[in-house]
Design a protein around this motif. Structure first.
Motif, mmCIF file in Angstrom:
data_model
loop_
_atom_site.group_PDB
_atom_site.id
_atom_site.type_symbol
_atom_site.label_atom_id
_atom_site.label_comp_id
_atom_site.label_asym_id
_atom_site.label_seq_id
_atom_site.Cartn_x
_atom_site.Cartn_y
_atom_site.Cartn_z
ATOM 1 N N ARG A 218 31.245 16.429 -97.789
ATOM 2 C CA ARG A 218 31.729 15.201 -98.427
ATOM 3 C C ARG A 218 33.180 15.367 -98.897
ATOM 4 N NH1 ARG A 218 28.059 11.624 -97.970
ATOM 5 N NH2 ARG A 218 25.832 12.097 -98.190
ATOM 6 N N SER A 219 33.543 16.573 -99.287
ATOM 7 C CA SER A 219 34.911 16.828 -99.739
ATOM 8 C C SER A 219 35.862 17.129 -98.574
ATOM 9 C CB SER A 219 34.923 18.016 -100.702
ATOM 10 O OG SER A 219 34.556 19.210 -100.023
ATOM 11 N N ARG A 220 35.300 17.257 -97.359
ATOM 12 C CA ARG A 220 36.036 17.633 -96.150
ATOM 13 C C ARG A 220 36.566 19.066 -96.208
ATOM 14 N NH1 ARG A 220 35.541 12.478 -96.001
ATOM 15 N NH2 ARG A 220 35.724 11.262 -94.094
ATOM 16 N N TYR A 221 35.991 19.836 -97.098
ATOM 17 C CA TYR A 221 36.252 21.280 -97.105
ATOM 18 C C TYR A 221 35.660 21.902 -95.841
ATOM 19 C CZ TYR A 221 35.972 26.090 -99.016
ATOM 20 O OH TYR A 221 36.093 27.436 -99.224
ATOM 21 N N LEU A 222 34.545 21.315 -95.354
ATOM 22 C CA LEU A 222 33.883 21.754 -94.136
ATOM 23 C C LEU A 222 33.881 20.621 -93.118
ATOM 24 C CD1 LEU A 222 30.713 23.525 -95.617
ATOM 25 C CD2 LEU A 222 32.848 24.615 -94.869
ATOM 26 N N ASP A 223 33.769 20.988 -91.854
ATOM 27 C CA ASP A 223 33.607 20.021 -90.775
ATOM 28 C C ASP A 223 32.585 20.609 -89.804
ATOM 29 O OD1 ASP A 223 33.927 17.773 -89.233
ATOM 30 O OD2 ASP A 223 36.007 18.180 -88.656
ATOM 31 N N VAL A 224 32.094 19.786 -88.892
ATOM 32 C CA VAL A 224 31.233 20.267 -87.810
ATOM 33 C C VAL A 224 31.748 19.660 -86.524
ATOM 34 C CG1 VAL A 224 29.507 18.419 -88.095
ATOM 35 C CG2 VAL A 224 28.859 20.594 -87.011
ATOM 36 N N ARG A 225 31.736 20.449 -85.437
ATOM 37 C CA ARG A 225 32.378 20.026 -84.199
ATOM 38 C C ARG A 225 31.496 20.366 -83.004
ATOM 39 N NH1 ARG A 225 37.031 18.879 -86.278
ATOM 40 N NH2 ARG A 225 37.789 18.085 -84.278
ATOM 41 N N GLN A 226 31.592 19.540 -81.974
ATOM 42 C CA GLN A 226 31.032 19.879 -80.672
ATOM 43 C C GLN A 226 32.196 20.161 -79.736
ATOM 44 O OE1 GLN A 226 28.291 16.831 -79.361
ATOM 45 N NE2 GLN A 226 26.651 17.600 -80.693
ATOM 46 N N LEU A 227 32.134 21.317 -79.065
ATOM 47 C CA LEU A 227 33.226 21.765 -78.202
ATOM 48 C C LEU A 227 32.706 22.049 -76.806
ATOM 49 C CD1 LEU A 227 33.472 23.591 -81.147
ATOM 50 C CD2 LEU A 227 35.772 23.748 -80.218
ATOM 51 N N LEU A 228 33.512 21.740 -75.814
ATOM 52 C CA LEU A 228 33.237 22.115 -74.433
ATOM 53 C C LEU A 228 34.248 23.163 -74.005
ATOM 54 C CD1 LEU A 228 31.859 21.784 -71.672
ATOM 55 C CD2 LEU A 228 33.464 19.913 -71.191
ATOM 56 N N LEU A 229 33.757 24.308 -73.552
ATOM 57 C CA LEU A 229 34.600 25.398 -73.081
ATOM 58 C C LEU A 229 34.341 25.624 -71.600
ATOM 59 C CD1 LEU A 229 33.929 28.009 -75.932
ATOM 60 C CD2 LEU A 229 35.704 26.256 -75.877
ATOM 61 N N THR A 230 35.406 25.881 -70.864
ATOM 62 C CA THR A 230 35.271 26.254 -69.453
ATOM 63 C C THR A 230 36.142 27.472 -69.198
ATOM 64 O OG1 THR A 230 37.076 24.790 -68.771
ATOM 65 C CG2 THR A 230 34.847 23.870 -68.728
ATOM 66 N N ALA A 231 35.835 28.170 -68.132
ATOM 67 C CA ALA A 231 36.622 29.342 -67.771
ATOM 68 C C ALA A 231 38.016 28.919 -67.352
ATOM 69 C CB ALA A 231 35.940 30.109 -66.645
ATOM 70 N N ASP A 232 39.013 29.695 -67.748
ATOM 71 C CA ASP A 232 40.400 29.363 -67.435
ATOM 72 C C ASP A 232 40.650 29.247 -65.935
ATOM 73 O OD1 ASP A 232 41.274 29.145 -69.989
ATOM 74 O OD2 ASP A 232 42.069 31.177 -70.137
ATOM 75 N N ASP A 233 39.920 30.045 -65.152
ATOM 76 C CA ASP A 233 40.171 30.063 -63.714
ATOM 77 C C ASP A 233 39.324 29.051 -62.956
ATOM 78 O OD1 ASP A 233 37.927 31.443 -64.433
ATOM 79 O OD2 ASP A 233 38.121 33.004 -62.918
ATOM 80 N N HIS A 234 38.564 28.234 -63.694
ATOM 81 C CA HIS A 234 37.764 27.197 -63.044
ATOM 82 C C HIS A 234 37.806 25.956 -63.921
ATOM 83 C CE1 HIS A 234 35.983 29.875 -60.040
ATOM 84 N NE2 HIS A 234 35.829 30.755 -61.007
ATOM 85 N N GLY A 235 38.381 24.893 -63.431
ATOM 86 C CA GLY A 235 38.397 23.647 -64.185
ATOM 87 C C GLY A 235 37.001 23.092 -64.308
ATOM 88 N N PRO A 236 36.789 22.200 -65.270
ATOM 89 C CA PRO A 236 35.463 21.609 -65.446
ATOM 90 C C PRO A 236 35.056 20.772 -64.239
ATOM 91 C CG PRO A 236 37.067 20.434 -66.783
ATOM 92 C CD PRO A 236 37.759 21.653 -66.234
ATOM 93 N N ARG A 237 33.759 20.891 -63.884
ATOM 94 C CA ARG A 237 33.260 20.081 -62.785
ATOM 95 C C ARG A 237 33.191 18.623 -63.194
ATOM 96 N NH1 ARG A 237 27.654 22.922 -62.045
ATOM 97 N NH2 ARG A 237 27.905 22.919 -64.317
ATOM 98 N N GLU A 238 33.212 17.750 -62.202
ATOM 99 C CA GLU A 238 32.990 16.338 -62.487
ATOM 100 C C GLU A 238 31.539 16.150 -62.909
ATOM 101 O OE1 GLU A 238 35.108 13.784 -62.510
ATOM 102 O OE2 GLU A 238 36.665 15.292 -62.205
ATOM 103 N N PRO A 239 31.310 15.369 -63.988
ATOM 104 C CA PRO A 239 29.920 15.142 -64.407
ATOM 105 C C PRO A 239 29.125 14.499 -63.276
ATOM 106 C CG PRO A 239 31.472 14.374 -66.080
ATOM 107 C CD PRO A 239 32.277 14.710 -64.862
#
Length: 444
Positions: free
Chosen positions: A422-443
């Motif tokens: 509530r104070s924004r001292y904390l946050d929560v996030r969803q992240l997508l990571l992919t390998a640097d040598d392979h771009g993300p596939r098309e969904p």
């Protein structure tokens, strides 16, 4: 001192339970709560300094300070709309002595002991979290090391230490968690369609969170999915229902056993394997890796190891979807090696990362963040629903053998966490990571 809680039903010598509604509080069991049963030793000087600093800090904040009658309230009177939240000191001497000796650990132990209370615990803690950088005068912040402790060596998240740290929280009792979680048994932030959140929409909101992560990871028919941190199996069930083949690993025997039961009840044992295994010891190649609020239990010194494991296990073109609690980087640097009330009583070995720390550690492992979405307000509502249900089920918690000190500890933990968001001292996030040598596939 490390504290490990054992419910009364496992202790023949445990004192009889005194319900919360009785006027006299239950005595603190010295065998279970050695550092709560009495204030620590502290010099008169440290106590006086603490009292002066705290008094001046609280006087500047939008709080009302009241001195009680020496006993914690059996029934709190909710504050009226527009009124300031009230912090009631039942034993000011013990309160200041604990903080003088142990800082914020003492603040939490003082609440567990019933030495202070509030008509709006989340409100008080939100004010304190919002003004955390103003509580101690700038010239005195250099003396911070005199009031904080280093994390105990035994809380390091070595393979053996991680098992013990997880055991102390997640193996408390499946029945305990069942009392206040929604029917999906999800112990992480939901994503609500609208505010204010309500119990009627809770499970749908948890499924929305899970489905967003599975969509990020492009999980569908035939996906080889690794889940790090099983929980009680809901994500694995929903992934398998999409046609994925799932390996999910946990260090909690209690969670593994109930997750297997729930997966069997869903008729998905042919698609889901649940193993008691450390992420460092997983082998194989996976199209997707998903991990929900597990990085907080890894420990700062093992973040590089964690992300290296994710990269090693990821098949070419694969995706990693994470849900992670975060805090500001400078605050993380101050607390990463500090022994706190949370690390002592709730999550031993736990460290909340910053976005910068995640970016650096993942990049060092050859992973790049290609999506990053924060939704901290949803976690505040998630925690509110847990906290309110925990309060409603207090008698049932007591019937499981968890004494009054434990219940005050858990109440403070849930309120403390809610206030962080509530104070924004904390946050929560969803992240997508992919390998640097392979771009993300098309969904799909």
């Amino acid at each position: 001192m490390t504290v490990s809680y054992i419910p009364a039903h496992a202790q023949a010598h445990a004192p009889a339970h005194v319900p919360d509604h009785e006027s006299a509080p239950a005595p603190v069991d010295p065998a279970r709560w050695p550092d709560v049963v009495r204030p620590p030793r502290a010099s008169a000087l440290r106590t006086a300094v603490a009292e002066r600093i705290i008094g001046r800090a609280l006087a500047r904040l939008p709080l009302r300070i009241r001195h009680g009658n020496g006993e914690p309230s059996a029934h709190r009177v909710p504050r009226q709309e527009g009124a300031l939240p009230t912090l009631t000191l039942h034993d000011p001497g013990a309160f200041h002595r604990r903080i003088g000796a142990d800082g914020l650990i003492g603040f939490g132990e003082s609440y567990m002991a019933g030495e202070w209370d509030s008509d709006d615990l989340v409100g008080v803690l939100t004010v304190l979290a919002t003004h955390v950088d103003d509580l101690v005068p700038a010239p005195l912040r250099r003396l911070r090391e005199a009031w904080v402790r280093r994390r105990p060596e035994q809380q390091r998240n070595t393979p053996e230490g991680a098992r013990e740290n997880i055991h102390r929280h997640y193996d408390l009792s499946n029945e305990l968690f069942t009392l206040f979680l929604d029917r999906s048994m999800s112990y992480s932030s939901a994503v609500f369609a609208a505010f204010p959140a309500s119990p009627a929409t809770f499970t749908a909101a948890q499924h929305r969170k899970i489905d967003r992560l599975l969509d990020l990871a492009d999980v569908g028919p035939g996906t080889r999915l690794l889940e790090i941190g099983t929980g009680w199996g809901e994500l694995a069930i929903r992934a398998a229902s999409r046609g994925a083949d799932v390996l999910t690993v946990t260090l909690s025997a209690e969670q593994r056993d109930l997750a297997r039961e729930r997966i069997a009840a869903a008729g998905l044992t042919d698609r889901v394997t649940v193993e008691l295994r450390d992420y460092r010891h997983v082998e194989g190649s996976f199209d997707a890796v998903v991990s929900v609020e597990m990085i907080e239990a890894v420990g700062a010194e093992y973040w590089d190891t964690y992300f290296a494991a994710l990269r090693r296990l990821l098949a070419p073109g694969g995706r990693v979807a994470l849900q992670a609690i975060t805090m500001p980087h400078e605050r993380m640097l101050l607390t990463a090696r500090t022994h706190t009330w949370i690390s002592k009583y709730i999550f031993p070995g736990g460290v909340i990362p910053s976005r910068e720390a995640i970016t650096r550690a993942s990049a060092a492992a050859g992973l790049a963040a290609v999506a990053d979405d924060g939704f901290g307000d949803h976690y505040a509502e998630t925690l509110r629903l847990w906290r309110e249900e925990f309060g409603r089920r207090a008698d049932s918690v007591a019937a499981l053998g968890f004494d009054r000190t434990f219940r005050r500890m858990w109440e403070l933990y849930l309120a403390y966490s809610e206030a962080g968001f509530r104070s924004r001292y904390l946050d929560v996030r969803q992240l997508l990571l992919t390998a640097d040598d392979h771009g993300p596939r098309e969904p799909r």
